[in-house]
Scaffold this active site. Structure first.
Site, PDB file in Angstrom:
ATOM      1  N   CYS A 233      35.069  42.209  36.786  1.00  0.00           N
ATOM      2  CA  CYS A 233      34.178  43.367  36.959  1.00  0.00           C
ATOM      3  C   CYS A 233      34.983  44.668  36.895  1.00  0.00           C
ATOM      4  CB  CYS A 233      33.455  43.294  38.304  1.00  0.00           C
ATOM      5  SG  CYS A 233      32.425  41.831  38.541  1.00  0.00           S
TER       6      CYS A 233
ATOM      7  N   CYS B 160      35.685  41.185  42.478  1.00  0.00           N
ATOM      8  CA  CYS B 160      35.643  40.563  41.147  1.00  0.00           C
ATOM      9  C   CYS B 160      36.593  41.262  40.182  1.00  0.00           C
ATOM     10  CB  CYS B 160      34.202  40.590  40.641  1.00  0.00           C
ATOM     11  SG  CYS B 160      34.026  40.165  38.894  1.00  0.00           S
TER      12      CYS B 160
END
Length: 392
Positions: free
Chosen positions: A59, A56
């Site tokens: 993230c 991600c």
């Protein structure tokens, strides 16, 4: 003796710096979920969980740019037991399922006494927004569960609707924002009210809505109430993708000339009229009356969207290289490495596609690198590839 004292002094500074380096930002607890719950109960705190995955990008962006900030760490470390949980590994799989996590990053604030979620948010957030997310978890009237339940009951007072809008805007739930904003206006709030305007400016996008039409129709009224710069900036931001005919019907606002250029350039690129596109881009570069830095930002998107296809003509790639050169040489943002990476990557691609280039340029440019990475990219090495979905 003096030398020894100096050495000890330097070592103490280095150790102090190293300790500070370890201590700033959010300190994440690395025990089990049960241990975290026990710790949070003992300290009378909520648990903050950052659910992430190894592939991600947002993230990783949060971890590298937001979680490390001292003022973020001060707040989160003081008020929560913090955990980073990989949603695809270990006990994170079951916990992500338990808390309905299906996008990343997702931020969950849990009451350790009963395991219930008291507040939830998601997505990449700027530092100030992420701080507001944490602060909302501590105020019952600002928590996601409370806001969602009260809205479902039909609550529509002004302050509540503003809080509901701010929360949904932070998680990119634009339909909820629009619905609540409509209710806010129906409660006799005016678009020229500063608090309502701030919500409109930040969250109500596009020109196909009654609020934008009201702004256009009563342009002078809005300018008098809010100031020309504020009003013009909203018109400028919302009119980059409309037709030239629509744009010509709008009041004369600052930035209108640049948007007229952009609308025409985008249309010519879509129609693959590359000679006309090139002429107009160069005319825009030469126009000193427009904001060239704004043009550079928009030109980056135009160029990036037009050269990625393998079917793009080599001649157009060459022109795109010249535009990226202009951007790299003239952008005021000297901290953005992507500007230069894009220029170098496309230049390298163009060289490889040019007949006879192998006779002029070194082998190292004409072929993939012999060792290490094979692609020239700004993608972080510690960011895994997103797994392919299995076909059902």
């Amino acid at each position: 003796m003096k030398r020894l004292i100096l050495i000890l002094f330097v070592v103490s500074i280095v150790n102090s710096f190293a300790q500070t380096k370890l201590d700033y930002g959010i300190q994440f607890y690395h025990g089990t979920w049960k241990e975290a719950c026990d710790k949070a109960k003992a300290e009378n705190k909520l648990i903050f969980v950052d659910f992430y995955t190894q592939w991600c990008g947002p993230c990783l962006n949060m971890a590298e740019n937001v979680f490390i900030l001292p003022f973020i760490g001060d707040f989160y470390n003081t008020n929560f037991v913090n955990m980073k949980i990989d949603a695809e590994n270990g006990e994170g799989v079951e916990l992500a399922k338990r808390y309905g996590v299906n996008s990343y990053p997702t931020y969950v604030f849990v009451d350790p006494k009963n395991g219930d979620v008291v507040h939830q948010s998601k997505s990449r957030q700027e530092a100030e927004q992420f701080l507001a997310t944490g602060k909302s978890a501590l105020v019952p009237e600002l928590r996601s569960g409370y806001l969602i339940e009260e809205f479902a009951k039909g609550r529509d007072d002004r302050e509540f609707l503003k809080n509901y809008i701010h929360y949904n805007a932070s998680i990119y739930e634009r339909e909820n924002v629009q619905k609540a904003f409509d209710m806010l206006i129906k409660k006799e709030a005016k678009l020229t009210d500063s608090d309502v305007w701030d919500i409109f400016k930040a969250n109500i996008r596009g020109t196909d809505n009654p609020y934008f039409q009201e702004l256009v129709k009563n342009y002078d009224v809005f300018v008098k109430a809010l100031g020309k710069e504020v009003v013009d900036n909203k018109l400028y931001m919302e009119t980059r993708n409309i037709s030239l005919e629509e744009l010509n019907r709008l009041p004369e606002f600052k930035g209108k000339s640049l948007n007229k250029y952009l609308v025409q350039i985008n249309a010519l690129v879509r129609d693959k009229k590359y000679d006309e596109t090139d002429a107009l881009i160069r005319a825009t570069m030469a126009d000193t009356s427009i904001n060239q830095q704004d043009f550079i930002e928009q030109l980056r998107f135009i160029v990036r969207g037009s050269y990625w296809s393998p079917e793009t003509p080599v001649e157009w790639l060459g022109r795109c290289v010249s535009y990226l050169q202009y951007i790299a040489y003239n952008s005021d943002d000297r901290q953005d490495p992507y500007i230069h990476q894009e220029y170098a990557a496309l230049l390298e691609r163009l060289i490889r596609l040019t007949p006879g280039a192998e006779k002029v340029f070194p082998k190292s440019i004409m072929e993939k690198p012999e060792f290490g990475a094979k692609e020239y990219s700004m993608r972080p090495k510690n960011l895994a590839q997103k797994p392919m979905r299995k076909k059902k």
